[in-house]
Motif scaffolding. Structure first.
Motif, PDB file in Angstrom:
ATOM      1  N   ALA A 154       0.834  -1.210   0.000  1.00 29.64           N
ATOM      2  CA  ALA A 154       0.000   0.000   0.000  1.00 29.64           C
ATOM      3  C   ALA A 154       0.867   1.259   0.000  1.00 29.64           C
ATOM      4  O   ALA A 154       0.536   2.253  -0.667  1.00 29.64           O
ATOM      5  CB  ALA A 154      -0.929  -0.004   1.210  1.00 29.64           C
ATOM      6  N   LEU A 155       1.985   1.230   0.727  1.00 25.50           N
ATOM      7  CA  LEU A 155       2.896   2.372   0.733  1.00 25.50           C
ATOM      8  C   LEU A 155       3.510   2.589  -0.645  1.00 25.50           C
ATOM      9  O   LEU A 155       3.635   3.730  -1.111  1.00 25.50           O
ATOM     10  CB  LEU A 155       4.000   2.169   1.780  1.00 25.50           C
ATOM     11  CG  LEU A 155       3.613   2.359   3.244  1.00 25.50           C
ATOM     12  CD1 LEU A 155       4.794   2.008   4.147  1.00 25.50           C
ATOM     13  CD2 LEU A 155       3.154   3.793   3.514  1.00 25.50           C
ATOM     14  N   ARG A 156       3.905   1.511  -1.306  1.00 21.54           N
ATOM     15  CA  ARG A 156       4.454   1.632  -2.666  1.00 21.54           C
ATOM     16  C   ARG A 156       3.413   2.218  -3.607  1.00 21.54           C
ATOM     17  O   ARG A 156       3.723   3.057  -4.459  1.00 21.54           O
ATOM     18  CB  ARG A 156       4.914   0.261  -3.180  1.00 21.54           C
ATOM     19  CG  ARG A 156       6.179  -0.258  -2.514  1.00 21.54           C
ATOM     20  CD  ARG A 156       6.781  -1.414  -3.324  1.00 21.54           C
ATOM     21  NE  ARG A 156       5.872  -2.540  -3.411  1.00 21.54           N
ATOM     22  CZ  ARG A 156       5.819  -3.535  -2.519  1.00 21.54           C
ATOM     23  NH1 ARG A 156       6.626  -3.518  -1.457  1.00 21.54           N
ATOM     24  NH2 ARG A 156       4.978  -4.533  -2.671  1.00 21.54           N
ATOM     25  N   ASP A 157       2.168   1.785  -3.434  1.00 21.83           N
ATOM     26  CA  ASP A 157       1.078   2.309  -4.262  1.00 21.83           C
ATOM     27  C   ASP A 157       0.894   3.804  -4.024  1.00 21.83           C
ATOM     28  O   ASP A 157       0.669   4.567  -4.982  1.00 21.83           O
ATOM     29  CB  ASP A 157      -0.218   1.551  -3.949  1.00 21.83           C
ATOM     30  CG  ASP A 157      -1.387   2.017  -4.792  1.00 21.83           C
ATOM     31  OD1 ASP A 157      -1.340   1.847  -6.019  1.00 21.83           O
ATOM     32  OD2 ASP A 157      -2.357   2.566  -4.221  1.00 21.83           O
ATOM     33  N   GLU A 158       0.988   4.238  -2.764  1.00 16.44           N
ATOM     34  CA  GLU A 158       0.869   5.666  -2.452  1.00 16.44           C
ATOM     35  C   GLU A 158       1.987   6.459  -3.114  1.00 16.44           C
ATOM     36  O   GLU A 158       1.758   7.548  -3.659  1.00 16.44           O
ATOM     37  CB  GLU A 158       0.913   5.881  -0.931  1.00 16.44           C
ATOM     38  CG  GLU A 158      -0.304   5.356  -0.181  1.00 16.44           C
ATOM     39  CD  GLU A 158      -1.565   6.119  -0.517  1.00 16.44           C
ATOM     40  OE1 GLU A 158      -1.618   7.341  -0.245  1.00 16.44           O
ATOM     41  OE2 GLU A 158      -2.496   5.507  -1.072  1.00 16.44           O
ATOM     42  N   GLU A 159       3.217   5.924  -3.084  1.00 16.70           N
ATOM     43  CA  GLU A 159       4.347   6.602  -3.710  1.00 16.70           C
ATOM     44  C   GLU A 159       4.159   6.705  -5.224  1.00 16.70           C
ATOM     45  O   GLU A 159       4.419   7.755  -5.825  1.00 16.70           O
ATOM     46  CB  GLU A 159       5.638   5.856  -3.392  1.00 16.70           C
ATOM     47  CG  GLU A 159       6.044   5.921  -1.920  1.00 16.70           C
ATOM     48  CD  GLU A 159       7.241   5.029  -1.616  1.00 16.70           C
ATOM     49  OE1 GLU A 159       7.745   4.379  -2.563  1.00 16.70           O
ATOM     50  OE2 GLU A 159       7.664   4.991  -0.445  1.00 16.70           O
ATOM     51  N   GLU A 160       3.700   5.624  -5.837  1.00 11.02           N
ATOM     52  CA  GLU A 160       3.471   5.630  -7.275  1.00 11.02           C
ATOM     53  C   GLU A 160       2.383   6.624  -7.653  1.00 11.02           C
ATOM     54  O   GLU A 160       2.490   7.325  -8.672  1.00 11.02           O
ATOM     55  CB  GLU A 160       3.090   4.222  -7.745  1.00 11.02           C
ATOM     56  CG  GLU A 160       4.239   3.219  -7.662  1.00 11.02           C
ATOM     57  CD  GLU A 160       3.790   1.789  -7.903  1.00 11.02           C
ATOM     58  OE1 GLU A 160       2.582   1.598  -8.192  1.00 11.02           O
ATOM     59  OE2 GLU A 160       4.618   0.873  -7.793  1.00 11.02           O
ATOM     60  N   ARG A 161       1.344   6.709  -6.842  1.00  5.20           N
ATOM     61  CA  ARG A 161       0.271   7.669  -7.106  1.00  5.20           C
ATOM     62  C   ARG A 161       0.787   9.106  -6.980  1.00  5.20           C
ATOM     63  O   ARG A 161       0.426   9.975  -7.781  1.00  5.20           O
ATOM     64  CB  ARG A 161      -0.899   7.446  -6.132  1.00  5.20           C
ATOM     65  CG  ARG A 161      -1.729   6.216  -6.433  1.00  5.20           C
ATOM     66  CD  ARG A 161      -2.722   5.909  -5.322  1.00  5.20           C
ATOM     67  NE  ARG A 161      -3.579   4.801  -5.653  1.00  5.20           N
ATOM     68  CZ  ARG A 161      -4.750   4.896  -6.266  1.00  5.20           C
ATOM     69  NH1 ARG A 161      -5.230   6.088  -6.588  1.00  5.20           N
ATOM     70  NH2 ARG A 161      -5.462   3.830  -6.553  1.00  5.20           N
ATOM     71  N   ALA A 162       1.620   9.352  -5.976  1.00  6.73           N
ATOM     72  CA  ALA A 162       2.174  10.691  -5.786  1.00  6.73           C
ATOM     73  C   ALA A 162       3.060  11.080  -6.967  1.00  6.73           C
ATOM     74  O   ALA A 162       2.998  12.223  -7.465  1.00  6.73           O
ATOM     75  CB  ALA A 162       2.976  10.750  -4.489  1.00  6.73           C
ATOM     76  N   LEU A 163       3.882  10.138  -7.448  1.00  5.98           N
ATOM     77  CA  LEU A 163       4.732  10.407  -8.607  1.00  5.98           C
ATOM     78  C   LEU A 163       3.894  10.668  -9.855  1.00  5.98           C
ATOM     79  O   LEU A 163       4.216  11.555 -10.658  1.00  5.98           O
ATOM     80  CB  LEU A 163       5.687   9.234  -8.844  1.00  5.98           C
ATOM     81  CG  LEU A 163       6.800   9.041  -7.805  1.00  5.98           C
ATOM     82  CD1 LEU A 163       7.553   7.739  -8.077  1.00  5.98           C
ATOM     83  CD2 LEU A 163       7.763  10.230  -7.843  1.00  5.98           C
ATOM     84  N   ALA A 164       2.828   9.894 -10.024  1.00  2.00           N
ATOM     85  CA  ALA A 164       1.951  10.068 -11.182  1.00  2.00           C
ATOM     86  C   ALA A 164       1.273  11.436 -11.148  1.00  2.00           C
ATOM     87  O   ALA A 164       1.157  12.111 -12.181  1.00  2.00           O
ATOM     88  CB  ALA A 164       0.909   8.956 -11.227  1.00  2.00           C
ATOM     89  N   ARG A 165       0.845  11.855  -9.950  1.00  3.78           N
ATOM     90  CA  ARG A 165       0.213  13.180  -9.831  1.00  3.78           C
ATOM     91  C   ARG A 165       1.217  14.285 -10.136  1.00  3.78           C
ATOM     92  O   ARG A 165       0.891  15.263 -10.815  1.00  3.78           O
ATOM     93  CB  ARG A 165      -0.374  13.356  -8.428  1.00  3.78           C
ATOM     94  CG  ARG A 165      -1.639  12.544  -8.171  1.00  3.78           C
ATOM     95  CD  ARG A 165      -2.333  12.991  -6.896  1.00  3.78           C
ATOM     96  NE  ARG A 165      -1.510  12.750  -5.730  1.00  3.78           N
ATOM     97  CZ  ARG A 165      -1.570  11.633  -4.994  1.00  3.78           C
ATOM     98  NH1 ARG A 165      -2.403  10.655  -5.350  1.00  3.78           N
ATOM     99  NH2 ARG A 165      -0.809  11.471  -3.929  1.00  3.78           N
ATOM    100  N   ALA A 166       2.445  14.111  -9.629  1.00  2.00           N
ATOM    101  CA  ALA A 166       3.479  15.118  -9.876  1.00  2.00           C
ATOM    102  C   ALA A 166       3.805  15.197 -11.368  1.00  2.00           C
ATOM    103  O   ALA A 166       3.974  16.290 -11.928  1.00  2.00           O
ATOM    104  CB  ALA A 166       4.731  14.784  -9.077  1.00  2.00           C
ATOM    105  N   ALA A 167       3.894  14.042 -12.028  1.00  2.00           N
ATOM    106  CA  ALA A 167       4.176  14.017 -13.461  1.00  2.00           C
ATOM    107  C   ALA A 167       3.044  14.670 -14.252  1.00  2.00           C
ATOM    108  O   ALA A 167       3.289  15.411 -15.223  1.00  2.00           O
ATOM    109  CB  ALA A 167       4.383  12.576 -13.926  1.00  2.00           C
ATOM    110  N   ALA A 168       1.802  14.417 -13.827  1.00  4.21           N
ATOM    111  CA  ALA A 168       0.658  15.018 -14.516  1.00  4.21           C
ATOM    112  C   ALA A 168       0.668  16.527 -14.361  1.00  4.21           C
ATOM    113  O   ALA A 168       0.383  17.273 -15.311  1.00  4.21           O
ATOM    114  CB  ALA A 168      -0.644  14.433 -13.968  1.00  4.21           C
ATOM    115  N   ARG A 169       1.003  17.005 -13.149  1.00  9.11           N
ATOM    116  CA  ARG A 169       1.073  18.457 -12.938  1.00  9.11           C
ATOM    117  C   ARG A 169       2.184  19.077 -13.775  1.00  9.11           C
ATOM    118  O   ARG A 169       2.019  20.153 -14.355  1.00  9.11           O
ATOM    119  CB  ARG A 169       1.294  18.764 -11.457  1.00  9.11           C
ATOM    120  CG  ARG A 169       0.066  18.568 -10.586  1.00  9.11           C
ATOM    121  CD  ARG A 169       0.241  19.218  -9.223  1.00  9.11           C
ATOM    122  NE  ARG A 169       1.348  18.612  -8.491  1.00  9.11           N
ATOM    123  CZ  ARG A 169       1.207  17.588  -7.643  1.00  9.11           C
ATOM    124  NH1 ARG A 169      -0.003  17.061  -7.469  1.00  9.11           N
ATOM    125  NH2 ARG A 169       2.242  17.097  -6.987  1.00  9.11           N
ATOM    126  N   ALA A 170       3.330  18.387 -13.833  1.00  4.62           N
ATOM    127  CA  ALA A 170       4.453  18.903 -14.616  1.00  4.62           C
ATOM    128  C   ALA A 170       4.091  18.967 -16.095  1.00  4.62           C
ATOM    129  O   ALA A 170       4.428  19.946 -16.789  1.00  4.62           O
ATOM    130  CB  ALA A 170       5.680  18.025 -14.401  1.00  4.62           C
TER     131      ALA A 170
END
Length: 348
Positions: A311-327
């Motif tokens: 679940a922690l890995r999933d949270e990290e992946e989601r955070a990276l995906a959101r950051a990439a989308a914002r960028a």
């Protein structure tokens, strides 16, 4: 008899009682004689909830009031549900209700539990009526002389509502003590498929998502039904909260893209399995589902190390995906801005 076997027997008895009560709900209120209240018993009526002609009858809402008292039994069945055999070792044994003694302490506890049931009734009625919920109203109409136990009663009622209906009780205005019931999914599944706010079905969906997650992100159909059966939910048997559960999980939730239901490749005879659908991935997360599973086991997510790490890995992946989308959005806006500036600076 070994301790583990005793625990299993008690859990089996609770599930049997839950199933019997659920089967009797449809006609029980209409046929049961009115209960005689003692002067010291807490009143089951609420001043700001419309009442029927009899003082002992529940409000006229056709779903919640007549059946809400069974939510405590349903919540008990849910709390006895185990997503994994190994999880049994992480849950402390609770004393059997039959062991309780008729003492002043037990008498006091029974009145607190009655208030919990009444508050569940009250909160669900407010939810269906789309009316605001205030601490002042809860104290005046439900808690009454037990105001010193307000937080205890609210916490227990909130736990029942979360486990059975998949709703969170949240305080949205601390200054005025205003509360709302919020669907545990980010986007409100129930409000789209049921505009009149019938019994929310989010809890069953989250239970199925929990089974899928804890079984390696895909769960055989028989594994899902094993867990649902422990909750007193059976294929082909209409449930007063969830309706016909097989149709709900193999058709309705699949059509809504919350679940995938597919044949296991090369299975003969054919076997089927469940996976998370795209909307489940979009509207919830493995961590939120693990928190729900942990609450059922009366523990915390970190008590399940393997699932917690995933679940922690999933949270990290989601955070990276959101950051990439914002960028990407920022870069696109910057390119468009430069193009517009360049176009406007050209000589005509």
């Amino acid at each position: 008899m070994p301790r583990g076997q005793k625990s299993k027997l008690r859990a089996r008895e609770k599930r049997r009682q839950a199933r019997e009560e659920l089967k009797e709900l449809a006609g029980a209120q209409a046929t049961a004689p009115e209960e005689e209240e003692s002067p010291s018993s807490p009143s089951p009526s609420f001043k700001d909830v419309p009442q029927s002609s009899s003082a002992t009858e529940t409000p006229s809402n056709p779903q919640v009031p007549e059946r809400v008292r069974s939510t405590t039994t349903t919540a008990a069945a849910v709390s006895n549900t185990r997503f994994d055999e190994g999880a049994n070792n992480q849950v402390e044994e609770r004393p059997n209700a039959s062991q309780a003694q008729d003492t002043p302490k037990h008498w006091h506890k029974s009145h607190i539990e009655e208030k919990v049931t009444m508050l569940v009734h009250y909160l669900l009625h407010k939810y269906q009526m789309k009316e605001p919920i205030t601490k002042a109203d809860m104290l005046k109409n439900v808690i009454q002389v037990y105001k010193n136990h307000f937080h205890e009663i609210l916490k227990k009622a909130s736990d029942h509502i979360e486990l059975v209906f998949g709703l969170d009780v949240k305080e949205v205005d601390p200054n005025r003590n205003i509360y709302v019931l919020v669907n545990k999914l980010e986007l409100d599944y129930d409000s789209r498929v049921n505009d009149n706010r019938g019994m929310p079905k989010t809890s069953l969906l989250m239970t199925v998502l929990g089974v899928i997650f804890t079984k390696g992100n895909r769960a055989a159909e028989e594994e899902v039904w094993k867990v649902l059966n422990m909750m007193g939910i059976y294929a082909g048997e209409n449930n007063f909260i969830y309706g016909e559960p097989r149709k709900l999980i193999t058709q309705d939730l699949v059509k809504e893209n919350y679940l995938e239901y597919r044949q296991v490749p090369n299975s003969d005879p054919p076997r089927y399995e469940f996976l998370w659908g795209p909307r489940a991935h979009a509207e919830t997360s493995k961590m939120k589902i693990l928190e729900f599973v942990a609450k059922i086991h009366d523990t915390v997510p970190s008590a399940f190390p393997t699932w917690y790490e995933e679940a922690l890995r999933d949270e990290e992946e989601r955070a990276l995906a959101r950051a990439a989308a914002r960028a990407a959005t920022t870069a696109k806006a910057s390119v468009q801005s430069r193009a517009m500036a360049s176009s406007s600076s050209r000589p005509k």
